[in-house]
Scaffold this active site. Structure first.
Site, PDB file in Angstrom:
ATOM      1  N   ARG A  32       0.821  -1.214   0.000  1.00  0.00           N
ATOM      2  CA  ARG A  32       0.000   0.000   0.000  1.00  0.00           C
ATOM      3  C   ARG A  32       0.850   1.257   0.000  1.00  0.00           C
ATOM      4  O   ARG A  32       0.450   2.283  -0.551  1.00  0.00           O
ATOM      5  CB  ARG A  32      -0.942  -0.037   1.210  1.00  0.00           C
ATOM      6  CG  ARG A  32      -2.073  -1.082   1.039  1.00  0.00           C
ATOM      7  CD  ARG A  32      -2.600  -1.541   2.370  1.00  0.00           C
ATOM      8  NE  ARG A  32      -3.810  -2.367   2.296  1.00  0.00           N
ATOM      9  CZ  ARG A  32      -3.831  -3.687   2.078  1.00  0.00           C
ATOM     10  NH1 ARG A  32      -2.701  -4.354   1.893  1.00  0.00           N
ATOM     11  NH2 ARG A  32      -4.978  -4.339   2.052  1.00  0.00           N
ATOM     12  N   ASP A 329      -3.901 -15.400   7.571  1.00  0.00           N
ATOM     13  CA  ASP A 329      -2.666 -15.933   6.980  1.00  0.00           C
ATOM     14  C   ASP A 329      -1.906 -16.850   7.945  1.00  0.00           C
ATOM     15  O   ASP A 329      -0.862 -17.402   7.581  1.00  0.00           O
ATOM     16  CB  ASP A 329      -1.755 -14.784   6.547  1.00  0.00           C
ATOM     17  CG  ASP A 329      -2.325 -14.049   5.341  1.00  0.00           C
ATOM     18  OD1 ASP A 329      -3.138 -14.647   4.610  1.00  0.00           O
ATOM     19  OD2 ASP A 329      -1.964 -12.876   5.142  1.00  0.00           O
TER      20      ASP A 329
HETATM   21  C1  S3P Z   1      -4.188  -9.133   2.367  1.00  0.00           C
HETATM   22  C2  S3P Z   1      -5.420  -9.621   2.714  1.00  0.00           C
HETATM   23  C3  S3P Z   1      -5.687 -11.055   2.981  1.00  0.00           C
HETATM   24  C4  S3P Z   1      -4.408 -11.849   3.168  1.00  0.00           C
HETATM   25  C5  S3P Z   1      -3.348 -11.482   2.185  1.00  0.00           C
HETATM   26  C6  S3P Z   1      -3.009 -10.000   2.260  1.00  0.00           C
HETATM   27  C7  S3P Z   1      -4.044  -7.682   2.120  1.00  0.00           C
HETATM   28  O1  S3P Z   1      -6.407 -11.601   1.903  1.00  0.00           O
HETATM   29  O2  S3P Z   1      -4.680 -13.225   3.092  1.00  0.00           O
HETATM   30  O3  S3P Z   1      -2.169 -12.225   2.437  1.00  0.00           O
HETATM   31  O4  S3P Z   1      -2.899  -7.177   2.105  1.00  0.00           O
HETATM   32  O5  S3P Z   1      -5.067  -7.008   1.946  1.00  0.00           O
HETATM   33  P1  S3P Z   1      -8.024 -11.515   1.849  1.00  0.00           P
HETATM   34  O6  S3P Z   1      -8.373 -10.151   2.213  1.00  0.00           O
HETATM   35  O7  S3P Z   1      -8.411 -11.849   0.450  1.00  0.00           O
HETATM   36  O8  S3P Z   1      -8.483 -12.535   2.840  1.00  0.00           O
END
Ligand code: S3P
Length: 446
Positions: A32, A329
């Site tokens: 981000r 995660d």
């Molecule tokens: C993330 C959101 C999660 C996570 C991914 C990183 C992010 O996925 O599993 O490793 O940086 O927004 P989801 O929001 O699809 O569950």
């Protein structure tokens, strides 16, 4: 299997984890920081950026879209000269985002209305992950995006030249920070007010960072679980320096390793403890872990702390479903903790694990069974009975978090654990082996 994938980890049994370490920067915040920094007006610096393949894929994408980005240097320092909301240039080639779901899903929103055609591609794993969860809402906003017949990448985003996106009011069908962020980033370019309602809290780094860049958001709590986030299109981002904390998802392997291995006493420095990421600590605490937070402070809008962890006798629990999105995660690591705990651990409400970098329910079930643990995958979770971890050869399925979790399992195994297909550990934790060795894990890459 390519040569690159042929990396195996070989972990010798026993040992414990001691000392003070700092795990690499947070992956979600690193992605981000590049995205918002690139679109901001002015120059900014990032410190503590994760030099892993996933966040570097995002960095490279913005470089080829004409953003002047210097770094990262050894310490993870980056300088970005933002091009403003409308300053990106069409890349000459498709953007290859490797293994990174976050890059692909967030960029789908961000690039859906830039006035040029663009194609997003990825590796084998990323090309099999569901993308209609992002292309559907963005198409509702007026973007034109082609996927494969099965709704996967490559994604072809078509230029909608002088058309602004329409704002939408969208209720997320699943708790996903990636989908939420995708819509909010598209909302920056929409005519009017875009709102997203999430069924349960998910990581809120996008919301925090947008506000840090001076972009107003309205956040309303509907009840204990649901929140609606609204953003008005047409504003601008004001450059702001970012200090990326260490990634709690990388710290998770060490929290589990030190908890299961007798005689461990480990300190993890400067870890992000955003409440929307605290599931791992909440769950381990429920299992009886000995974890202490200290030096708590706020750094650039994100809470950070040092974390102390000592070995403890863990017990099996039914993991509360409201913790699932907050630890999404961390379940490969939690499965190792459960395998070492007394009694049974039950995970439910976690069907999202089937569409991560691998089918993580299947990958953990297969690996734990090879190591002699009684466990059963279910549609939306797992049941794991604690026992003696044996030895054997397990397959990470090319998934970084599966690889690192099984490496930690060796701390309690009766023999050597060999883990196949570990090259993707570089996507999130390039120095995992060196750091693990430095605090006592007897692991090497082969
Ligand atoms: C993330 C959101 C999660 C996570 C991914 C990183 C992010 O996925 O599993 O490793 O940086 O927004 P989801 O929001 O699809 O569950």
């Amino acid at each position: 299997m390519s040569l690159e994938q042929a990396v195996s980890f070989i972990a010798q049994p026993g040992g414990h984890l001691t000392g003070t370490i700092r795990v690499p920067g947070d992956k979600s915040i690193s992605h981000r920081s590049i995205m918002l920094g690139s679109l901001s007006d002015g120059a900014m610096t990032i410190t503590g950026f994760l030099r892993g393949e996933d966040s570097l894929a995002t960095l490279k994408a913005f470089k080829v879209m004409g953003v002047d980005i210097e770094g990262p240097d050894e310490s993870g320092k980056i300088a970005i000269h933002g091009v403003g909301m409308h300053g990106l240039k069409p890349p000459a080639e498709p953007l290859n985002l490797g293994n990174s779901g976050t890059s692909m899903r967030l960029l789908t929103g961000l690039l859906s209305c830039q006035g040029f055609d663009i194609t997003l591609t990825g590796d084998h794993s990323l090309s099999s992950r569901p993308m209609t969860r992002v292309t559907e809402p963005i198409t509702q906003m007026g973007a034109v995006i082609e996927t494969t017949e099965t709704g996967t990448a490559p994604l072809h985003i078509k230029s909608t030249a002088d058309v602004r996106l329409n704002a939408i009011d969208y209720v997320l069908p699943m708790a996903s920070a990636q989908v939420k962020s995708c819509i909010l980033l598209a909302g920056l370019y929409a005519e009017g007010r875009t709102c997203v309602t999430e069924p349960a809290p998910t990581r809120d780094h996008t919301e925090r960072m947008l506000q840090g860049f001076g972009y107003p958001l309205e956040i309303n709590r509907l009840d204990e679980q649901r929140r609606t986030i609204c953003i008005e299109g047409g504003g601008k981002l004001t450059a702001c320096d970012i200090d990326v904390p260490s990634d709690i998802s990388s710290a998770a392997f060490y929290l589990v390793g030190a908890s299961i291995a007798e005689g461990s006493e480990l300190t993890l420095k400067h870890v992000g403890i955003n409440p929307t990421r605290m599931g791992i600590i909440n769950i381990l605490n429920l299992m009886g872990a000995d974890i202490t937070l200290f030096n708590e402070q706020e750094v650039g809008g994100e809470p950070v702390a040092d974390i102390g962890v000592r070995s403890a006798r863990l017990k099996g629990i039914h993991i509360p479903e409201d913790q699932v999105p907050l630890a999404i995660d961390e379940f490969p690591a939690i499965a190792i903790a459960a395998a070492c705990a007394e009694g049974q651990t039950i995970l439910t409400g976690a069907e999202e694990l089937r569409v991560k970098e691998s089918d993580r329910i299947q990958a953990m079930e297969d690996g734990l069974k090879i190591l002699g643990i009684n466990c059963q995958g279910t549609r939306d979770g797992m049941i794991i009975k604690g026992g003696q971890i044996g030895s054997g050869i397990v397959d990470s399925m090319g998934d970084h978090r599966i690889a690192m979790s099984f490496a930690m399992a060796a701390l309690k195994s009766s023999g050597v654990i060999t883990i196949r297909d570990c090259a993707n550990v570089n996507t999130s934790f390039p120095n995992f082996i060196q750091l693990a060795q430095s605090c006592g894990l007897k692991v090497e890459a082969d």
